[in-house]
Design a protein around this motif. Structure first.
Motif, PDB file in Angstrom:
ATOM      1  N   UNK A 121       0.811  -1.225   0.000  1.00  0.00           N
ATOM      2  CA  UNK A 121       0.000   0.000   0.000  1.00  0.00           C
ATOM      3  C   UNK A 121       0.843   1.274   0.000  1.00  0.00           C
ATOM      4  N   UNK A 122       1.954   1.273   0.786  1.00  0.00           N
ATOM      5  CA  UNK A 122       2.737   2.502   0.901  1.00  0.00           C
ATOM      6  C   UNK A 122       4.153   2.195   1.364  1.00  0.00           C
ATOM      7  N   UNK A 123       4.975   3.229   1.388  1.00  0.00           N
ATOM      8  CA  UNK A 123       6.348   3.145   1.871  1.00  0.00           C
ATOM      9  C   UNK A 123       6.629   4.397   2.678  1.00  0.00           C
ATOM     10  N   UNK A 124       7.449   4.260   3.741  1.00  0.00           N
ATOM     11  CA  UNK A 124       7.752   5.405   4.584  1.00  0.00           C
ATOM     12  C   UNK A 124       9.259   5.587   4.729  1.00  0.00           C
ATOM     13  N   UNK A 125       9.646   6.812   5.099  1.00  0.00           N
ATOM     14  CA  UNK A 125      11.015   7.131   5.469  1.00  0.00           C
ATOM     15  C   UNK A 125      10.993   8.025   6.703  1.00  0.00           C
TER      16      UNK A 125
END
Length: 236
Positions: A121-125
């Protein structure tokens, strides 16, 4: 740069992403790529630094993925021709065991590469610096990972959330958030003996392995659940 602020950037993924195990997709690598793509100066990224390590985590994928395979036809390149076994269009009539490549015919001219792709669904940093400038640089990237020019890893809406704690170097579970050289682990609060080690590039330009690689403590957390992400947001 103004007073550095810890933050979390989240990007929605609109297509499956192809990420090899040795690619960490650190935030500073993406900001540098964005600057290079648009002809901007990438020597002063909007991130805090400790020594020569940017406060930008590796990408962490969120949710349960759909697994698939991405096949691509690849053509021979100059790197292939550098193989000393290859003598294009010059058959070895003496039977010396040389590998002959036919540059104008299948199958030597083309091969099928298969990549593992994952639809998250998504990617974070996590980062520490100027949240709005970092958001602007990430937002203008068309995609991330391998084969993004073919439609994989396409980014949707990107958002930023200020955080009370800096997780850009060390995650809540005390493991490295990004590759950090062993010589700098003490300055970055990383327990080197307890960390997984590998020789990898850790600063831009990430393609220059000879100059920018070192033995590093590397991340082990590459994926979290949507519930874990919500807990981080709630804590903010």
């Amino acid at each position: 740069m103004a007073q550095p602020t810890p933050f979390l950037i989240e990007a929605q993924l609109e297509s499956p992403v192809i990420i090899s195990p040795e690619a960490y997709l650190t935030l500073d690598s993406l900001l540098s790529a964005s600057c290079q793509l648009f002809g901007d100066d990438d020597t002063a990224l909007p991130l805090r630094k400790t020594a020569d390590v940017y406060h930008g985590s590796a990408g962490i994928l969120v949710g349960r993925p759909i697994q698939l395979e991405a096949p691509f036809v690849s053509r021979m390149t100059l790197r292939d021709y550098a193989d000393p076994r290859i003598l294009p269009n010059k058959p070895d009539k003496r039977g010396g065991g040389k590998l002959v490549i036919k540059m104008v015919a299948f199958p030597d001219m083309a091969r099928l590469d298969r990549y593992a792709a994952h639809h998250y669904p998504s990617i974070i940093w996590f980062g520490n610096g100027d949240p709005e400038k970092a958001l602007g640089l990430v937002s203008r990237l068309p995609g991330i990972g391998k084969r993004c020019n073919a439609g994989y890893g396409q980014l949707g809406p990107v958002s930023v959330l200020p955080l009370p704690t800096d997780f850009s170097l060390k995650l809540p579970d005390q493991t490295p958030a990004r590759p950090i050289p062993v010589s700098l682990c003490g300055q970055c609060g990383i327990d080197a003996p307890a960390s997984l080690m590998d020789r990898v590039t850790y600063k831009p330009n990430y393609f220059d392995f000879n100059r920018n690689a070192a033995l590093c403590a590397v991340p082990v957390t590459r994926q979290i659940s949507e519930g874990q992400l919500q807990s981080l947001k709630d804590a903010a």
